[in-house]
Design an enzyme around this catalytic site. Structure first.
Site, PDB file in Angstrom:
ATOM      1  N   GLY A 251       0.837  -1.200   0.000  1.00 30.12           N
ATOM      2  CA  GLY A 251       0.000   0.000   0.000  1.00 30.12           C
ATOM      3  C   GLY A 251       0.866   1.243   0.000  1.00 30.12           C
ATOM      4  O   GLY A 251       2.076   1.169   0.224  1.00 30.12           O
TER       5      GLY A 251
ATOM      6  N   GLY B 169       0.597   5.765   0.802  1.00 25.89           N
ATOM      7  CA  GLY B 169      -0.178   6.947   1.135  1.00 25.89           C
ATOM      8  C   GLY B 169       0.581   8.167   0.643  1.00 25.89           C
ATOM      9  O   GLY B 169       1.530   8.039  -0.135  1.00 25.89           O
TER      10      GLY B 169
ATOM     11  N   SER C 261       3.756   8.012   2.910  1.00 23.20           N
ATOM     12  CA  SER C 261       4.239   6.727   3.401  1.00 23.20           C
ATOM     13  C   SER C 261       4.027   5.613   2.383  1.00 23.20           C
ATOM     14  O   SER C 261       3.217   5.739   1.466  1.00 23.20           O
ATOM     15  CB  SER C 261       3.483   6.361   4.678  1.00 23.20           C
ATOM     16  OG  SER C 261       2.110   6.205   4.390  1.00 23.20           O
TER      17      SER C 261
ATOM     18  N   VAL D  40       3.580   1.201   2.522  1.00 24.52           N
ATOM     19  CA  VAL D  40       3.376   0.100   3.462  1.00 24.52           C
ATOM     20  C   VAL D  40       3.908  -1.167   2.817  1.00 24.52           C
ATOM     21  O   VAL D  40       3.591  -1.466   1.670  1.00 24.52           O
ATOM     22  CB  VAL D  40       1.875  -0.070   3.835  1.00 24.52           C
ATOM     23  CG1 VAL D  40       1.698  -1.189   4.858  1.00 24.52           C
ATOM     24  CG2 VAL D  40       1.296   1.231   4.378  1.00 24.52           C
TER      25      VAL D  40
ATOM     26  N   LYS E 123       4.762   0.345   7.995  1.00 25.31           N
ATOM     27  CA  LYS E 123       4.474   1.651   7.389  1.00 25.31           C
ATOM     28  C   LYS E 123       5.772   2.445   7.427  1.00 25.31           C
ATOM     29  O   LYS E 123       6.331   2.679   8.511  1.00 25.31           O
ATOM     30  CB  LYS E 123       3.361   2.335   8.187  1.00 25.31           C
ATOM     31  CG  LYS E 123       2.871   3.622   7.579  1.00 25.31           C
ATOM     32  CD  LYS E 123       1.571   4.060   8.242  1.00 25.31           C
ATOM     33  CE  LYS E 123       1.108   5.399   7.767  1.00 25.31           C
ATOM     34  NZ  LYS E 123      -0.196   5.756   8.302  1.00 25.31           N
TER      35      LYS E 123
ATOM     36  N   ASP F 201     -10.776  10.493  10.390  1.00 19.17           N
ATOM     37  CA  ASP F 201     -10.560  10.137   8.981  1.00 19.17           C
ATOM     38  C   ASP F 201     -11.170   8.769   8.688  1.00 19.17           C
ATOM     39  O   ASP F 201     -10.583   7.950   7.975  1.00 19.17           O
ATOM     40  CB  ASP F 201      -9.065  10.166   8.659  1.00 19.17           C
ATOM     41  CG  ASP F 201      -8.792  10.183   7.156  1.00 19.17           C
ATOM     42  OD1 ASP F 201      -9.718  10.500   6.377  1.00 19.17           O
ATOM     43  OD2 ASP F 201      -7.648   9.883   6.767  1.00 19.17           O
TER      44      ASP F 201
HETATM   45  N1  ADE Z   1      -2.117  -1.328   4.500  1.00 23.23           N
HETATM   46  C1  ADE Z   1      -2.007  -0.318   5.357  1.00 23.23           C
HETATM   47  N2  ADE Z   1      -1.995  -0.749   6.618  1.00 23.23           N
HETATM   48  C2  ADE Z   1      -2.115  -2.097   6.568  1.00 23.23           C
HETATM   49  C3  ADE Z   1      -2.195  -3.123   7.549  1.00 23.23           C
HETATM   50  N3  ADE Z   1      -2.134  -2.847   8.845  1.00 23.23           N
HETATM   51  N4  ADE Z   1      -2.342  -4.387   7.119  1.00 23.23           N
HETATM   52  C4  ADE Z   1      -2.403  -4.639   5.800  1.00 23.23           C
HETATM   53  N5  ADE Z   1      -2.337  -3.739   4.831  1.00 23.23           N
HETATM   54  C5  ADE Z   1      -2.189  -2.472   5.208  1.00 23.23           C
END
Ligand code: ADE
Length: 312
Positions: free
Chosen positions: A44, A46, A49, A51, A66, A159
């Site tokens: 992921g 942001g 950031s 992940v 993260k 949020d």
């Molecule tokens: N993406 C952002 N935070 C996450 C998390 N805690 N677990 C899995 N995917 C994520």
């Protein structure tokens, strides 16, 4: 007859070896290992950031790492980040993503987070469409459980949105992303910063008024509930100005096929005047959630498989 120190446990041994090993320090710097976690692919990203998936080198437990580049954050963003960390550190609830530890290097900060491998609610609904009435109930009850817990200790998320509702592989909800969260000293503290995502923002935020924290999270839960049961957002517009007008006028229509108890709950939440809006305890007592035992999370292990089949 000195027996000497007791033998190290495997985890202590690994820890000791890692601390001796210069390569570990190099790994940390080039990003292959964070603390005791091996870093894998990106899951992921942001604004500030990324992940990545992490594995504990010994236990193989999965975590979400993260990764924040401190050099790209101005002092305001750094302040928010440390606030996110201190807010998350005190949250221990089965429906809130746990912050296990924080690893800091001169340029980066790594948050070691509980891993939720089932994706986020937004992607789930974008791919599969609206949830069934039953699945919506079970998911909403868990979000409610998390928010009640947070509000009881005066933490406001600010949020809440489907993208920040993560699911585990067994269908359990984990509320994530505390970047805009704040802890107030009591329920009547008024806040004044516009936070969150416009389609989930309460009318008082668009009216540029000081606002109470809890009703803003409650409003966002109403938007989320509408989105779960219909697969569409209650307030949509091409421009932010038009969206603002829709939200301030509370111009939304619940489709008639939504079951009555759920319609009543949505209408109790999406009220323009925060003083008239349902409080968390009113939501807990609503007819729609009656079949779901509160706190439902205590029953997750038994309920996880039926929930997963409902979601599949
Ligand atoms: N993406 C952002 N935070 C996450 C998390 N805690 N677990 C899995 N995917 C994520």
């Amino acid at each position: 007859d000195d027996e000497g120190p007791p033998p190290l446990t495997p985890l202590q041994k690994l820890t000791a070896d890692m601390c001796k090993d210069e390569k570990t320090i190099k790994d940390l710097i080039v990003g292959r290992r964070v603390g005791f976690y091996k870093v894998r692919g990106e899951i992921g990203c942001g604004t500030f950031s990324r992940v990545k998936l992490g594995f504990h080198a010994l236990t193989k437990d999965k975590v979400a790492l993260k990764i924040l580049d401190k050099t790209r954050l101005d002092s305001q963003a750094q302040r928010l980040l440390y606030k996110e960390i201190s807010n998350m550190e005190c949250l221990h609830h089965p429906n809130v993503v746990r912050l296990f530890e924080v690893v800091e290097t001169p340029s980066r900060l790594y948050l070691v987070l509980e891993y939720a491998g089932g994706g986020d609610l937004h992607s789930r609904i974008a791919t599969d469409g609206k949830l069934s009435d039953n699945a919506s109930k079970i998911i909403f009850a868990q979000i409610l459980s998390a928010i009640k817990y947070m509000h009881d200790i005066n933490v406001i998320h600010r949020d809440l949105k489907a993208e920040n509702v993560l699911l585990t592989c067994s269908g359990c909800v984990k509320v994530a992303d505390f970047g805009f969260s704040t802890q107030v000293s009591n329920r009547s503290v008024a806040l004044d910063t516009f936070c969150g995502s416009p389609p989930y923002a309460a009318p008082e935020l668009f009216r540029d008024e000081c606002y109470l924290g809890a009703p803003v999270d409650v409003w966002a839960m109403g938007v989320l509930l509408f989105f779960m049961v219909t697969g569409t957002m209650p307030f949509r517009a091409e421009t932010i100005g038009k969206l603002r007008r829709c939200v301030i006028e509370c111009a939304y229509t619940v489709p008639p096929w939504v079951p009555g108890p759920c319609q009543r709950l949505i209408k109790g939440i999406l009220k323009g005047d925060p003083a008239e809006r349902h409080a968390v305890d009113q939501m807990l007592g609503c007819d729609w959630l009656l079949p779901v035992q509160f706190p439902w999370t205590m029953a997750t292990p038994e309920l996880s498989s039926p929930l997963q089949s409902m979601l599949d």
